[in-house]
Design a protein around this motif. Structure first.
Motif, PDB file in Angstrom:
ATOM      1  N   VAL A   1       0.875  -1.167   0.000  1.00 54.48           N
ATOM      2  CA  VAL A   1       0.000   0.000   0.000  1.00 54.48           C
ATOM      3  C   VAL A   1       0.913   1.217   0.000  1.00 54.48           C
ATOM      4  N   ASN A   2       0.883   1.968  -1.085  1.00 54.16           N
ATOM      5  CA  ASN A   2       1.782   3.117  -1.233  1.00 54.16           C
ATOM      6  C   ASN A   2       3.238   2.723  -0.992  1.00 54.16           C
ATOM      7  N   GLY A   3       3.608   1.549  -1.513  1.00 55.31           N
ATOM      8  CA  GLY A   3       4.990   1.087  -1.417  1.00 55.31           C
ATOM      9  C   GLY A   3       5.369   0.419  -0.107  1.00 55.31           C
ATOM     10  N   ARG A   4       4.411   0.247   0.798  1.00 58.37           N
ATOM     11  CA  ARG A   4       4.685  -0.352   2.111  1.00 58.37           C
ATOM     12  C   ARG A   4       3.857  -1.609   2.330  1.00 58.37           C
TER      13      ARG A   4
ATOM     14  N   LYS B   1       3.878 -14.767   0.732  1.00 61.05           N
ATOM     15  CA  LYS B   1       4.794 -14.233   1.757  1.00 61.05           C
ATOM     16  C   LYS B   1       6.244 -14.321   1.274  1.00 61.05           C
ATOM     17  N   VAL B   2       6.583 -15.451   0.684  1.00 59.97           N
ATOM     18  CA  VAL B   2       7.944 -15.652   0.177  1.00 59.97           C
ATOM     19  C   VAL B   2       8.240 -14.649  -0.939  1.00 59.97           C
ATOM     20  N   ALA B   3       7.293 -14.452  -1.826  1.00 63.12           N
ATOM     21  CA  ALA B   3       7.485 -13.523  -2.944  1.00 63.12           C
ATOM     22  C   ALA B   3       7.659 -12.084  -2.444  1.00 63.12           C
ATOM     23  N   VAL B   4       6.830 -11.674  -1.512  1.00 59.49           N
ATOM     24  CA  VAL B   4       6.919 -10.312  -0.969  1.00 59.49           C
ATOM     25  C   VAL B   4       8.228 -10.123  -0.209  1.00 59.49           C
ATOM     26  N   THR B   5       8.610 -11.115   0.567  1.00 62.27           N
ATOM     27  CA  THR B   5       9.855 -11.017   1.330  1.00 62.27           C
ATOM     28  C   THR B   5      11.050 -10.914   0.394  1.00 62.27           C
ATOM     29  N   GLY B   6      11.066 -11.704  -0.660  1.00 63.82           N
ATOM     30  CA  GLY B   6      12.151 -11.630  -1.633  1.00 63.82           C
ATOM     31  C   GLY B   6      12.213 -10.281  -2.322  1.00 63.82           C
ATOM     32  N   TYR B   7      11.065  -9.771  -2.694  1.00 62.10           N
ATOM     33  CA  TYR B   7      11.020  -8.461  -3.343  1.00 62.10           C
ATOM     34  C   TYR B   7      11.542  -7.376  -2.394  1.00 62.10           C
ATOM     35  N   LEU B   8      11.060  -7.362  -1.158  1.00 58.27           N
ATOM     36  CA  LEU B   8      11.468  -6.327  -0.213  1.00 58.27           C
ATOM     37  C   LEU B   8      12.932  -6.473   0.197  1.00 58.27           C
TER      38      LEU B   8
ATOM     39  N   VAL C   1      14.754  -4.696  -2.496  1.00 60.03           N
ATOM     40  CA  VAL C   1      14.599  -3.247  -2.397  1.00 60.03           C
ATOM     41  C   VAL C   1      15.461  -2.695  -1.254  1.00 60.03           C
ATOM     42  N   ALA C   2      15.407  -3.350  -0.102  1.00 56.97           N
ATOM     43  CA  ALA C   2      16.130  -2.852   1.080  1.00 56.97           C
ATOM     44  C   ALA C   2      17.635  -3.060   0.979  1.00 56.97           C
ATOM     45  N   MET C   3      18.032  -4.123   0.311  1.00 57.25           N
ATOM     46  CA  MET C   3      19.450  -4.468   0.196  1.00 57.25           C
ATOM     47  C   MET C   3      19.749  -4.733  -1.283  1.00 57.25           C
TER      48      MET C   3
ATOM     49  N   LEU D   1      19.608  -1.676   8.494  1.00 60.60           N
ATOM     50  CA  LEU D   1      18.639  -2.558   7.849  1.00 60.60           C
ATOM     51  C   LEU D   1      17.250  -2.347   8.436  1.00 60.60           C
ATOM     52  N   THR D   2      17.154  -2.248   9.749  1.00 62.76           N
ATOM     53  CA  THR D   2      15.854  -2.028  10.388  1.00 62.76           C
ATOM     54  C   THR D   2      15.251  -0.699   9.929  1.00 62.76           C
ATOM     55  N   ASP D   3      16.079   0.325   9.812  1.00 63.74           N
ATOM     56  CA  ASP D   3      15.585   1.614   9.322  1.00 63.74           C
ATOM     57  C   ASP D   3      15.083   1.506   7.882  1.00 63.74           C
ATOM     58  N   ARG D   4      15.843   0.825   7.044  1.00 66.53           N
ATOM     59  CA  ARG D   4      15.422   0.638   5.649  1.00 66.53           C
ATOM     60  C   ARG D   4      14.105  -0.130   5.580  1.00 66.53           C
ATOM     61  N   LEU D   5      14.008  -1.196   6.363  1.00 64.60           N
ATOM     62  CA  LEU D   5      12.782  -2.005   6.359  1.00 64.60           C
ATOM     63  C   LEU D   5      11.613  -1.246   6.959  1.00 64.60           C
ATOM     64  N   GLY D   6      11.898  -0.346   7.889  1.00 62.93           N
ATOM     65  CA  GLY D   6      10.853   0.484   8.483  1.00 62.93           C
ATOM     66  C   GLY D   6      10.178   1.379   7.455  1.00 62.93           C
ATOM     67  N   GLU D   7      10.914   1.732   6.402  1.00 62.28           N
ATOM     68  CA  GLU D   7      10.339   2.510   5.307  1.00 62.28           C
ATOM     69  C   GLU D   7       9.446   1.647   4.419  1.00 62.28           C
ATOM     70  N   LEU D   8       9.661   0.331   4.483  1.00 56.63           N
ATOM     71  CA  LEU D   8       8.970  -0.587   3.574  1.00 56.63           C
ATOM     72  C   LEU D   8       7.874  -1.421   4.219  1.00 56.63           C
ATOM     73  N   ALA D   9       7.872  -1.492   5.557  1.00 58.42           N
ATOM     74  CA  ALA D   9       6.920  -2.399   6.211  1.00 58.42           C
ATOM     75  C   ALA D   9       6.522  -1.894   7.587  1.00 58.42           C
ATOM     76  N   ARG D  10       5.324  -2.241   7.967  1.00 58.28           N
ATOM     77  CA  ARG D  10       4.813  -1.859   9.282  1.00 58.28           C
ATOM     78  C   ARG D  10       5.627  -2.529  10.398  1.00 58.28           C
ATOM     79  N   ASP D  11       6.048  -3.776  10.182  1.00 61.88           N
ATOM     80  CA  ASP D  11       6.808  -4.515  11.198  1.00 61.88           C
ATOM     81  C   ASP D  11       8.184  -4.878  10.636  1.00 61.88           C
ATOM     82  N   PRO D  12       9.141  -3.955  10.710  1.00 60.56           N
ATOM     83  CA  PRO D  12      10.447  -4.213  10.106  1.00 60.56           C
ATOM     84  C   PRO D  12      11.220  -5.357  10.765  1.00 60.56           C
ATOM     85  N   VAL D  13      11.035  -5.561  12.054  1.00 59.14           N
ATOM     86  CA  VAL D  13      11.758  -6.636  12.746  1.00 59.14           C
ATOM     87  C   VAL D  13      11.263  -8.001  12.272  1.00 59.14           C
ATOM     88  N   ALA D  14       9.953  -8.148  12.140  1.00 56.48           N
ATOM     89  CA  ALA D  14       9.405  -9.420  11.641  1.00 56.48           C
ATOM     90  C   ALA D  14       9.848  -9.660  10.192  1.00 56.48           C
ATOM     91  N   LEU D  15       9.894  -8.605   9.394  1.00 59.38           N
ATOM     92  CA  LEU D  15      10.341  -8.747   8.011  1.00 59.38           C
ATOM     93  C   LEU D  15      11.808  -9.151   7.964  1.00 59.38           C
TER      94      LEU D  15
END
Length: 112
Positions: A15-18, A29-36, A39-41, A53-67
């Motif tokens: 949703v709006n890139g997140r 889930k696997v496809a989204v994780t691979g894509y993100l 993007v993050a790395m 990495l957590t900061d980068r993932l925070g821009e991409l996901a609501r739960d960066p630690v789980a991602l």
């Protein structure tokens, strides 16, 4: 070159890139994780601190630690034993094709 059809495109879950909610189906889930992860790395084997990495993932996901954990669990990303650094280890379908110069530079250890 678009390698996936729109129904297979993991960006459909963003949703709006997140990523606001993880998809229900495992393969999504696997496809989204691979894509993100791509993007993050964007560079394979480039070390990134846990904080970065957590900061980068925070821009991409609501739960960066789980991602981040999902990336490690799926084998897309490796980390040091103490978790201080992470690096992407798997080329995904979302990576651009490397050109011959980039491959040669990496092989010769001249890549920035």
């Amino acid at each position: 070159m678009n390698r996936t059809s729109s129904s297979d495109d993991p960006r459909r879950f963003l949703v709006n890139g997140r990523l606001e909610r993880s998809p229900r189906r495992w393969r999504d889930k696997v496809a989204v994780t691979g894509y993100l992860a791509t993007v993050a790395m964007p560079r394979l084997l480039e070390p990134v601190s846990e904080r970065e990495l957590t900061d980068r993932l925070g821009e991409l996901a609501r739960d960066p630690v789980a991602l981040r954990r999902a990336m490690v669990d799926q084998g897309l990303v490796s980390r040091t034993r103490d978790g201080a650094e992470y690096w992407r280890t798997v080329r995904t379908e979302h990576d651009p094709e490397p050109d011959a110069v980039e491959i040669a530079d990496r092989a010769l250890g001249e890549s920035p």
